[in-house]
Scaffold this motif. Structure first.
Motif, PDB file in Angstrom:
ATOM      1  N   TRP A 168      -3.611 -18.941 -26.137  1.00  0.00           N
ATOM      2  CA  TRP A 168      -3.501 -18.691 -27.578  1.00  0.00           C
ATOM      3  C   TRP A 168      -2.082 -18.349 -28.031  1.00  0.00           C
ATOM      4  O   TRP A 168      -1.812 -18.340 -29.227  1.00  0.00           O
ATOM      5  CB  TRP A 168      -4.444 -17.554 -27.987  1.00  0.00           C
ATOM      6  CG  TRP A 168      -5.746 -17.591 -27.262  1.00  0.00           C
ATOM      7  CD1 TRP A 168      -6.271 -16.629 -26.441  1.00  0.00           C
ATOM      8  CD2 TRP A 168      -6.713 -18.644 -27.268  1.00  0.00           C
ATOM      9  NE1 TRP A 168      -7.479 -17.025 -25.943  1.00  0.00           N
ATOM     10  CE2 TRP A 168      -7.790 -18.266 -26.425  1.00  0.00           C
ATOM     11  CE3 TRP A 168      -6.771 -19.894 -27.899  1.00  0.00           C
ATOM     12  CZ2 TRP A 168      -8.893 -19.067 -26.209  1.00  0.00           C
ATOM     13  CZ3 TRP A 168      -7.881 -20.711 -27.679  1.00  0.00           C
ATOM     14  CH2 TRP A 168      -8.915 -20.290 -26.846  1.00  0.00           C
ATOM     15  N   CYS A 202      -4.052 -18.319 -39.069  1.00  0.00           N
ATOM     16  CA  CYS A 202      -4.246 -19.648 -38.494  1.00  0.00           C
ATOM     17  C   CYS A 202      -4.671 -19.495 -37.037  1.00  0.00           C
ATOM     18  O   CYS A 202      -3.998 -18.815 -36.257  1.00  0.00           O
ATOM     19  CB  CYS A 202      -2.959 -20.473 -38.606  1.00  0.00           C
ATOM     20  SG  CYS A 202      -2.466 -20.770 -40.308  1.00  0.00           S
ATOM     21  N   ARG A 217      -6.600 -21.364 -33.463  1.00  0.00           N
ATOM     22  CA  ARG A 217      -7.092 -22.547 -32.749  1.00  0.00           C
ATOM     23  C   ARG A 217      -8.611 -22.611 -32.848  1.00  0.00           C
ATOM     24  O   ARG A 217      -9.295 -21.590 -32.698  1.00  0.00           O
ATOM     25  CB  ARG A 217      -6.675 -22.504 -31.285  1.00  0.00           C
ATOM     26  CG  ARG A 217      -5.199 -22.771 -31.069  1.00  0.00           C
ATOM     27  CD  ARG A 217      -4.877 -22.906 -29.601  1.00  0.00           C
ATOM     28  NE  ARG A 217      -5.585 -24.048 -29.010  1.00  0.00           N
ATOM     29  CZ  ARG A 217      -5.539 -24.363 -27.717  1.00  0.00           C
ATOM     30  NH1 ARG A 217      -4.809 -23.639 -26.894  1.00  0.00           N
ATOM     31  NH2 ARG A 217      -6.199 -25.395 -27.265  1.00  0.00           N
ATOM     32  N   GLU A 222     -10.768 -23.447 -30.832  1.00  0.00           N
ATOM     33  CA  GLU A 222     -11.441 -23.018 -29.594  1.00  0.00           C
ATOM     34  C   GLU A 222     -11.432 -21.506 -29.402  1.00  0.00           C
ATOM     35  O   GLU A 222     -12.104 -20.993 -28.502  1.00  0.00           O
ATOM     36  CB  GLU A 222     -10.744 -23.652 -28.382  1.00  0.00           C
ATOM     37  CG  GLU A 222     -10.611 -25.167 -28.444  1.00  0.00           C
ATOM     38  CD  GLU A 222      -9.337 -25.644 -29.150  1.00  0.00           C
ATOM     39  OE1 GLU A 222      -9.044 -26.846 -29.038  1.00  0.00           O
ATOM     40  OE2 GLU A 222      -8.664 -24.839 -29.816  1.00  0.00           O
ATOM     41  N   ASN A 223     -10.690 -20.783 -30.221  1.00  0.00           N
ATOM     42  CA  ASN A 223     -10.528 -19.339 -30.025  1.00  0.00           C
ATOM     43  C   ASN A 223     -11.655 -18.577 -30.733  1.00  0.00           C
ATOM     44  O   ASN A 223     -11.476 -18.028 -31.823  1.00  0.00           O
ATOM     45  CB  ASN A 223      -9.159 -18.894 -30.535  1.00  0.00           C
ATOM     46  CG  ASN A 223      -8.814 -17.479 -30.128  1.00  0.00           C
ATOM     47  OD1 ASN A 223      -9.681 -16.706 -29.721  1.00  0.00           O
ATOM     48  ND2 ASN A 223      -7.554 -17.125 -30.242  1.00  0.00           N
ATOM     49  N   ARG A 271      -2.009 -30.294 -35.186  1.00  0.00           N
ATOM     50  CA  ARG A 271      -0.808 -30.100 -34.365  1.00  0.00           C
ATOM     51  C   ARG A 271       0.147 -29.093 -35.019  1.00  0.00           C
ATOM     52  O   ARG A 271       1.345 -29.325 -35.132  1.00  0.00           O
ATOM     53  CB  ARG A 271      -0.121 -31.452 -34.121  1.00  0.00           C
ATOM     54  CG  ARG A 271      -0.997 -32.404 -33.316  1.00  0.00           C
ATOM     55  CD  ARG A 271      -0.488 -33.812 -33.275  1.00  0.00           C
ATOM     56  NE  ARG A 271      -0.433 -34.449 -34.586  1.00  0.00           N
ATOM     57  CZ  ARG A 271      -1.492 -34.909 -35.260  1.00  0.00           C
ATOM     58  NH1 ARG A 271      -2.698 -34.790 -34.735  1.00  0.00           N
ATOM     59  NH2 ARG A 271      -1.351 -35.469 -36.439  1.00  0.00           N
ATOM     60  N   TYR A 272      -0.370 -27.954 -35.383  1.00  0.00           N
ATOM     61  CA  TYR A 272       0.349 -26.962 -36.193  1.00  0.00           C
ATOM     62  C   TYR A 272       1.363 -26.143 -35.397  1.00  0.00           C
ATOM     63  O   TYR A 272       2.468 -25.898 -35.862  1.00  0.00           O
ATOM     64  CB  TYR A 272      -0.687 -26.038 -36.842  1.00  0.00           C
ATOM     65  CG  TYR A 272      -0.125 -24.926 -37.683  1.00  0.00           C
ATOM     66  CD1 TYR A 272       0.639 -25.189 -38.817  1.00  0.00           C
ATOM     67  CD2 TYR A 272      -0.386 -23.596 -37.356  1.00  0.00           C
ATOM     68  CE1 TYR A 272       1.131 -24.162 -39.602  1.00  0.00           C
ATOM     69  CE2 TYR A 272       0.102 -22.567 -38.138  1.00  0.00           C
ATOM     70  CZ  TYR A 272       0.859 -22.854 -39.261  1.00  0.00           C
ATOM     71  OH  TYR A 272       1.344 -21.841 -40.033  1.00  0.00           O
ATOM     72  N   ILE A 291       1.497 -24.523 -28.332  1.00  0.00           N
ATOM     73  CA  ILE A 291       0.830 -23.454 -27.584  1.00  0.00           C
ATOM     74  C   ILE A 291       0.417 -23.998 -26.219  1.00  0.00           C
ATOM     75  O   ILE A 291      -0.146 -25.095 -26.134  1.00  0.00           O
ATOM     76  CB  ILE A 291      -0.400 -22.926 -28.339  1.00  0.00           C
ATOM     77  CG1 ILE A 291       0.043 -22.180 -29.600  1.00  0.00           C
ATOM     78  CG2 ILE A 291      -1.260 -22.022 -27.461  1.00  0.00           C
ATOM     79  CD1 ILE A 291      -1.084 -21.631 -30.433  1.00  0.00           C
ATOM     80  N   TRP A 300       1.156 -29.433 -28.684  1.00  0.00           N
ATOM     81  CA  TRP A 300       0.977 -29.134 -30.111  1.00  0.00           C
ATOM     82  C   TRP A 300      -0.507 -29.028 -30.392  1.00  0.00           C
ATOM     83  O   TRP A 300      -1.266 -29.967 -30.126  1.00  0.00           O
ATOM     84  CB  TRP A 300       1.628 -30.226 -30.965  1.00  0.00           C
ATOM     85  CG  TRP A 300       3.120 -30.231 -30.814  1.00  0.00           C
ATOM     86  CD1 TRP A 300       3.872 -31.079 -30.047  1.00  0.00           C
ATOM     87  CD2 TRP A 300       4.035 -29.318 -31.431  1.00  0.00           C
ATOM     88  NE1 TRP A 300       5.199 -30.749 -30.152  1.00  0.00           N
ATOM     89  CE2 TRP A 300       5.340 -29.677 -31.001  1.00  0.00           C
ATOM     90  CE3 TRP A 300       3.889 -28.241 -32.309  1.00  0.00           C
ATOM     91  CZ2 TRP A 300       6.477 -28.991 -31.414  1.00  0.00           C
ATOM     92  CZ3 TRP A 300       5.025 -27.559 -32.726  1.00  0.00           C
ATOM     93  CH2 TRP A 300       6.294 -27.939 -32.281  1.00  0.00           C
ATOM     94  N   ARG A 301      -0.938 -27.893 -30.941  1.00  0.00           N
ATOM     95  CA  ARG A 301      -2.364 -27.589 -31.096  1.00  0.00           C
ATOM     96  C   ARG A 301      -2.778 -27.514 -32.561  1.00  0.00           C
ATOM     97  O   ARG A 301      -2.062 -26.961 -33.399  1.00  0.00           O
ATOM     98  CB  ARG A 301      -2.694 -26.243 -30.444  1.00  0.00           C
ATOM     99  CG  ARG A 301      -2.200 -26.087 -29.016  1.00  0.00           C
ATOM    100  CD  ARG A 301      -2.944 -26.952 -28.040  1.00  0.00           C
ATOM    101  NE  ARG A 301      -2.465 -26.714 -26.676  1.00  0.00           N
ATOM    102  CZ  ARG A 301      -3.002 -27.251 -25.594  1.00  0.00           C
ATOM    103  NH1 ARG A 301      -4.035 -28.067 -25.698  1.00  0.00           N
ATOM    104  NH2 ARG A 301      -2.505 -26.996 -24.401  1.00  0.00           N
ATOM    105  N   ASP A 302      -3.983 -28.044 -32.833  1.00  0.00           N
ATOM    106  CA  ASP A 302      -4.580 -27.918 -34.161  1.00  0.00           C
ATOM    107  C   ASP A 302      -4.939 -26.456 -34.422  1.00  0.00           C
ATOM    108  O   ASP A 302      -5.278 -25.706 -33.497  1.00  0.00           O
ATOM    109  CB  ASP A 302      -5.863 -28.743 -34.259  1.00  0.00           C
ATOM    110  CG  ASP A 302      -5.621 -30.237 -34.087  1.00  0.00           C
ATOM    111  OD1 ASP A 302      -4.450 -30.665 -34.127  1.00  0.00           O
ATOM    112  OD2 ASP A 302      -6.615 -30.971 -33.910  1.00  0.00           O
ATOM    113  N   HIS A 303      -4.889 -26.072 -35.700  1.00  0.00           N
ATOM    114  CA  HIS A 303      -5.299 -24.725 -36.112  1.00  0.00           C
ATOM    115  C   HIS A 303      -6.152 -24.797 -37.368  1.00  0.00           C
ATOM    116  O   HIS A 303      -5.888 -25.616 -38.262  1.00  0.00           O
ATOM    117  CB  HIS A 303      -4.070 -23.852 -36.409  1.00  0.00           C
ATOM    118  CG  HIS A 303      -3.441 -23.275 -35.188  1.00  0.00           C
ATOM    119  ND1 HIS A 303      -2.852 -24.043 -34.217  1.00  0.00           N
ATOM    120  CD2 HIS A 303      -3.318 -21.984 -34.765  1.00  0.00           C
ATOM    121  CE1 HIS A 303      -2.387 -23.253 -33.246  1.00  0.00           C
ATOM    122  NE2 HIS A 303      -2.656 -22.009 -33.570  1.00  0.00           N
TER     123      HIS A 303
END
Length: 200
Positions: free
Chosen positions: A35, A137, A139, A141-142, A162-163, A166, A170-173
């Motif tokens: 995270w 913001c 993820r 999955e969190n 892709r914010y 992490i 690049w991870r979506d949020h």
């Protein structure tokens, strides 16, 4: 400024917190890794950026706070440093907004520490600082972090693809938000009413 509710305290981060901060962060390294923001590989034309030392981080946070762009706190529970909460990206003018990020020691997760800390920070931002909107913001999955904002009544507003970089990519949020008009009775009061006796 220091914000207190029961066993939970938010106070400005200090250079002399280094030992306690490092110890908590080290113990929780694997738990936090999925995270926590990371530094992406440098672009061929860009500078090489290194992860800052603790002292560099605190000096940066203080400089941003002095410029009115950030509120950097540590979270204490029963007098012990257990995490960090930062109101960052503060923008004034026609927006008056900021976003909250946080992490906490796994040993105290699930005790209402983070929702209480976030509620105190939001109330401070709305009532004292003069912000109008706060975002968090997260993820998708969190699950634990999503439960924090859901418990507090933040609105889900959508996805930012892709914010943030992490854990190597690049991870979506998902974006969650509150405006001052949505909590005229104060967020901490609303949280306490729904959870009487927690952290008391």
């Amino acid at each position: 400024m220091v914000l207190v509710d029961g066993d939970v305290t938010l106070r400005p981060i200090r250079l002399r917190d280094q030992r306690a901060w490092r110890e908590v962060n080290r113990r929780n390294r694997e738990w936090l890794r999925p995270w926590e923001a990371t530094i992406p590989p440098p672009a061929p034309w860009g500078p090489v950026v290194q992860r800052p030392t603790y002292r560099q981080m605190v000096r940066h946070l203080r400089a941003e706070a002095n410029a009115g762009r950030m509120l950097p706190f540590v979270i204490e529970y029963e007098g012990r440093l257990v995490g960090q909460l930062t109101v960052a990206g503060i923008t004034w003018g026609s927006m008056c907004a900021g976003h909250v990020g946080y992490w906490v020691d796994r040993e105290v997760a699930g005790r209402g520490v983070v929702p209480t800390a976030v509620a105190m920070a939001v109330d401070h931002c709305f009532a004292k600082v003069g912000l109008h909107r706060i975002e968090v913001c997260i993820r998708p999955e969190n699950g634990p972090s999503r439960r924090v904002v859901e418990k507090l009544g933040f609105r889900e507003e959508g996805m930012r693809p892709r914010y943030l970089h992490i854990d190597g990519a690049w991870r979506d949020h998902l974006v969650f938000a509150l405006t001052a008009e949505e909590v005229p009775e104060r967020l901490l009061r609303r949280w306490r009413r729904a959870n009487p006796g927690l952290n008391r």
